[in-house]
Design a protein around this motif. Structure first.
Motif, PDB file in Angstrom:
ATOM      1  N   ASN A  37       0.851  -1.178   0.000  1.00 12.59           N
ATOM      2  CA  ASN A  37       0.000   0.000   0.000  1.00 12.59           C
ATOM      3  C   ASN A  37       0.897   1.242   0.000  1.00 12.59           C
ATOM      4  O   ASN A  37       2.103   1.144   0.186  1.00 12.59           O
ATOM      5  CB  ASN A  37      -0.926   0.008   1.224  1.00 12.59           C
ATOM      6  CG  ASN A  37      -1.892  -1.151   1.224  1.00 12.59           C
ATOM      7  OD1 ASN A  37      -2.922  -1.122   0.559  1.00 12.59           O
ATOM      8  ND2 ASN A  37      -1.562  -2.214   1.962  1.00 12.59           N
ATOM      9  N   ALA A  38       0.293   2.405  -0.212  1.00 13.12           N
ATOM     10  CA  ALA A  38       1.081   3.632  -0.270  1.00 13.12           C
ATOM     11  C   ALA A  38       1.694   3.936   1.096  1.00 13.12           C
ATOM     12  O   ALA A  38       0.975   4.090   2.089  1.00 13.12           O
ATOM     13  CB  ALA A  38       0.205   4.792  -0.723  1.00 13.12           C
ATOM     14  N   VAL A  39       3.012   4.011   1.136  1.00 20.57           N
ATOM     15  CA  VAL A  39       3.751   4.346   2.356  1.00 20.57           C
ATOM     16  C   VAL A  39       4.745   5.443   1.996  1.00 20.57           C
ATOM     17  O   VAL A  39       5.629   5.235   1.164  1.00 20.57           O
ATOM     18  CB  VAL A  39       4.494   3.130   2.933  1.00 20.57           C
ATOM     19  CG1 VAL A  39       5.227   3.519   4.215  1.00 20.57           C
ATOM     20  CG2 VAL A  39       3.534   1.982   3.201  1.00 20.57           C
ATOM     21  N   LEU A  40       4.596   6.598   2.631  1.00 19.08           N
ATOM     22  CA  LEU A  40       5.421   7.754   2.315  1.00 19.08           C
ATOM     23  C   LEU A  40       6.337   8.089   3.486  1.00 19.08           C
ATOM     24  O   LEU A  40       5.884   8.163   4.637  1.00 19.08           O
ATOM     25  CB  LEU A  40       4.537   8.954   1.980  1.00 19.08           C
ATOM     26  CG  LEU A  40       3.546   8.725   0.820  1.00 19.08           C
ATOM     27  CD1 LEU A  40       2.648   9.942   0.641  1.00 19.08           C
ATOM     28  CD2 LEU A  40       4.275   8.409  -0.475  1.00 19.08           C
ATOM     29  N   PHE A  41       7.612   8.257   3.176  1.00 15.99           N
ATOM     30  CA  PHE A  41       8.577   8.691   4.183  1.00 15.99           C
ATOM     31  C   PHE A  41       8.546  10.207   4.240  1.00 15.99           C
ATOM     32  O   PHE A  41       8.672  10.882   3.214  1.00 15.99           O
ATOM     33  CB  PHE A  41       9.976   8.206   3.817  1.00 15.99           C
ATOM     34  CG  PHE A  41      11.044   8.630   4.777  1.00 15.99           C
ATOM     35  CD1 PHE A  41      11.122   8.077   6.035  1.00 15.99           C
ATOM     36  CD2 PHE A  41      11.967   9.595   4.418  1.00 15.99           C
ATOM     37  CE1 PHE A  41      12.110   8.465   6.930  1.00 15.99           C
ATOM     38  CE2 PHE A  41      12.962  10.002   5.297  1.00 15.99           C
ATOM     39  CZ  PHE A  41      13.032   9.433   6.559  1.00 15.99           C
ATOM     40  N   CYS A  42       8.345  10.748   5.444  1.00 15.99           N
ATOM     41  CA  CYS A  42       8.138  12.194   5.599  1.00 15.99           C
ATOM     42  C   CYS A  42       8.971  12.741   6.748  1.00 15.99           C
ATOM     43  O   CYS A  42       9.499  11.996   7.576  1.00 15.99           O
ATOM     44  CB  CYS A  42       6.655  12.493   5.904  1.00 15.99           C
ATOM     45  SG  CYS A  42       5.487  11.937   4.662  1.00 15.99           S
ATOM     46  N   VAL A  58      -5.066   6.959   3.554  1.00 14.72           N
ATOM     47  CA  VAL A  58      -6.161   6.017   3.306  1.00 14.72           C
ATOM     48  C   VAL A  58      -6.395   5.854   1.808  1.00 14.72           C
ATOM     49  O   VAL A  58      -6.728   4.765   1.320  1.00 14.72           O
ATOM     50  CB  VAL A  58      -7.440   6.496   4.016  1.00 14.72           C
ATOM     51  CG1 VAL A  58      -8.645   5.645   3.614  1.00 14.72           C
ATOM     52  CG2 VAL A  58      -7.242   6.464   5.539  1.00 14.72           C
ATOM     53  N   ALA A  59      -6.194   6.936   1.046  1.00 13.67           N
ATOM     54  CA  ALA A  59      -6.412   6.889  -0.400  1.00 13.67           C
ATOM     55  C   ALA A  59      -5.493   5.900  -1.092  1.00 13.67           C
ATOM     56  O   ALA A  59      -5.796   5.451  -2.212  1.00 13.67           O
ATOM     57  CB  ALA A  59      -6.214   8.283  -0.994  1.00 13.67           C
ATOM     58  N   GLY A  60      -4.402   5.517  -0.458  1.00 14.89           N
ATOM     59  CA  GLY A  60      -3.465   4.580  -1.061  1.00 14.89           C
ATOM     60  C   GLY A  60      -3.630   3.149  -0.592  1.00 14.89           C
ATOM     61  O   GLY A  60      -2.796   2.291  -0.900  1.00 14.89           O
ATOM     62  N   GLU A  61      -4.710   2.868   0.156  1.00 19.18           N
ATOM     63  CA  GLU A  61      -4.942   1.513   0.652  1.00 19.18           C
ATOM     64  C   GLU A  61      -5.640   0.653  -0.399  1.00 19.18           C
ATOM     65  O   GLU A  61      -6.546   1.095  -1.087  1.00 19.18           O
ATOM     66  CB  GLU A  61      -5.818   1.552   1.919  1.00 19.18           C
ATOM     67  CG  GLU A  61      -5.168   2.252   3.086  1.00 19.18           C
ATOM     68  CD  GLU A  61      -6.041   2.263   4.331  1.00 19.18           C
ATOM     69  OE1 GLU A  61      -5.634   2.888   5.329  1.00 19.18           O
ATOM     70  OE2 GLU A  61      -7.140   1.663   4.306  1.00 19.18           O
ATOM     71  N   ARG A  62      -5.231  -0.604  -0.478  1.00 19.40           N
ATOM     72  CA  ARG A  62      -5.905  -1.570  -1.339  1.00 19.40           C
ATOM     73  C   ARG A  62      -6.981  -2.281  -0.523  1.00 19.40           C
ATOM     74  O   ARG A  62      -6.711  -2.780   0.567  1.00 19.40           O
ATOM     75  CB  ARG A  62      -4.914  -2.597  -1.877  1.00 19.40           C
ATOM     76  CG  ARG A  62      -3.849  -2.015  -2.801  1.00 19.40           C
ATOM     77  CD  ARG A  62      -2.924  -3.093  -3.303  1.00 19.40           C
ATOM     78  NE  ARG A  62      -1.873  -2.549  -4.166  1.00 19.40           N
ATOM     79  CZ  ARG A  62      -0.924  -3.281  -4.737  1.00 19.40           C
ATOM     80  NH1 ARG A  62      -0.885  -4.591  -4.517  1.00 19.40           N
ATOM     81  NH2 ARG A  62      -0.024  -2.706  -5.508  1.00 19.40           N
ATOM     82  N   PRO A  63      -8.206  -2.359  -1.042  1.00 19.28           N
ATOM     83  CA  PRO A  63      -9.285  -3.007  -0.286  1.00 19.28           C
ATOM     84  C   PRO A  63      -8.964  -4.477  -0.005  1.00 19.28           C
ATOM     85  O   PRO A  63      -8.362  -5.169  -0.835  1.00 19.28           O
ATOM     86  CB  PRO A  63     -10.500  -2.880  -1.220  1.00 19.28           C
ATOM     87  CG  PRO A  63     -10.163  -1.771  -2.155  1.00 19.28           C
ATOM     88  CD  PRO A  63      -8.676  -1.811  -2.329  1.00 19.28           C
ATOM     89  N   LEU A  64      -9.363  -4.950   1.167  1.00 17.59           N
ATOM     90  CA  LEU A  64      -9.199  -6.344   1.558  1.00 17.59           C
ATOM     91  C   LEU A  64     -10.575  -6.960   1.770  1.00 17.59           C
ATOM     92  O   LEU A  64     -11.377  -6.440   2.559  1.00 17.59           O
ATOM     93  CB  LEU A  64      -8.378  -6.448   2.849  1.00 17.59           C
ATOM     94  CG  LEU A  64      -6.944  -5.892   2.794  1.00 17.59           C
ATOM     95  CD1 LEU A  64      -6.312  -5.927   4.180  1.00 17.59           C
ATOM     96  CD2 LEU A  64      -6.103  -6.688   1.806  1.00 17.59           C
ATOM     97  N   TRP A  65     -10.848  -8.059   1.092  1.00 22.57           N
ATOM     98  CA  TRP A  65     -12.197  -8.637   1.152  1.00 22.57           C
ATOM     99  C   TRP A  65     -12.577  -9.083   2.562  1.00 22.57           C
ATOM    100  O   TRP A  65     -13.752  -9.042   2.947  1.00 22.57           O
ATOM    101  CB  TRP A  65     -12.296  -9.824   0.195  1.00 22.57           C
ATOM    102  CG  TRP A  65     -11.470 -11.016   0.589  1.00 22.57           C
ATOM    103  CD1 TRP A  65     -10.199 -11.307   0.198  1.00 22.57           C
ATOM    104  CD2 TRP A  65     -11.861 -12.078   1.481  1.00 22.57           C
ATOM    105  NE1 TRP A  65      -9.752 -12.469   0.780  1.00 22.57           N
ATOM    106  CE2 TRP A  65     -10.750 -12.972   1.572  1.00 22.57           C
ATOM    107  CE3 TRP A  65     -13.005 -12.377   2.199  1.00 22.57           C
ATOM    108  CZ2 TRP A  65     -10.773 -14.124   2.352  1.00 22.57           C
ATOM    109  CZ3 TRP A  65     -13.032 -13.530   2.981  1.00 22.57           C
ATOM    110  CH2 TRP A  65     -11.939 -14.387   3.055  1.00 22.57           C
TER     111      TRP A  65
END
Length: 275
Positions: A37-42, A58-65
């Motif tokens: 998933n989207a992980v940004l170093f800040c 949250v916008a970078g999360e992949r849905p999990l069934w």
């Protein structure tokens, strides 16, 4: 204007780490591309101080069934709240906040000590003194080896925490032994399911009696998870009522059995890849 003072993770500062993470200015420095998933170093700066952090929008999360409710970010924060309630401080300071790409989880960056080994693969059947056997792991097409982890009180505490939060993905890469001797654990998005999802590398104590320290912590958790109690109230802001009830039930079950849980045998008990 003078530059912000650079602070080490968990260092003694005039700014509380949670205030820094919640109110500080986030600046994206790069992306951790190995993550699914989207992980940004800040970096985050507030009150004249600055630290490194991880931002997972949250916008970078992949849905999990099998995790249809809530978000990975909310479960990451919930894991931090439970960790803090144990008093063990195993999860770095973690908050929910808005960021450059919308709401997400922000967690203080922790540097691991590469000289410390907590996991190993051994060819001998016995792990040896100071190690706990997990099970056989496939090294390549022609070779299997015994996967072991250190017989370490910090890992044992983490095994208890993972059982409470129902961690479905405790890999070796999620363990960060810090230079100051502390152990931190990261990546708790796949947690708090109402169904038993425990998958971990920390099975070395499976079936063994829980230490008295763990039983004392579980008793405190039980009280703080009562309806209307502080931890229950906080978790209700992050996960569903059914998931909060499941946390309470898992704590009760651990207290009743007095033992570390064992693999259910219904699915692979060790995550893949293990590291």
């Amino acid at each position: 204007m003078s530059a912000p003072e650079r602070i080490p993770p968990r260092g003694l500062t005039a700014v509380d780490p949670l205030d820094l993470l919640t109110s500080g200015e986030l600046t994206v420095r790069g992306q951790i591309r190995e993550a699914s998933n989207a992980v940004l170093f800040c970096s985050v700066a507030y009150g004249g101080q600055e630290a490194d952090c991880v931002y997972k929008p949250v916008a970078g999360e992949r849905p999990l069934w099998d995790f249809p409710d809530g978000t990975l970010a909310q479960r990451e924060v919930a894991a931090y709240e439970v960790s803090e309630a144990t008093g063990w401080g195993l999860v770095p300071p973690t908050v929910l906040r808005d960021g450059p790409f919308g709401p997400g989880m922000v967690q203080l960056w922790m540097e691991g000590d590469p000289s410390v080994s907590l996991l190993a693969l051994v060819d001998d059947e016995e792990a040896g003194e100071g190690w706990k056997a997990v099970g056989l792991a496939q090294v390549d097409e022609d070779r299997t080896a015994l996967l072991v982890h250190a017989d370490d009180v910090r890992l044992r505490r983490l095994a208890v925490l993972d059982a409470v939060i129902n961690n479905g993905d405790r890999k070796g890469g999620h363990l960060l032994p810090a230079p100051d001797g502390k152990l931190y654990a990261i990546d708790h998005g796949v947690t708090f399911n109402v169904d038993d999802k425990l998958r971990t590398l920390l099975w070395g104590w499976a079936g063994e009696p829980l230490p008295q320290e763990a039983l004392d912590v579980l008793a405190r958790l039980d009280a703080s998870l009562a309806p209307g109690a502080p931890l229950a109230t906080r978790l209700a802001e992050l996960i569903t009522p059914a998931e909060v009830a499941a946390v309470r039930a898992r704590v009760g079950a651990l207290r009743t059995s007095g033992r570390h849980p064992e693999p259910s045998g219904q699915w692979p008990a060790i995550p893949w890849p293990p590291v």
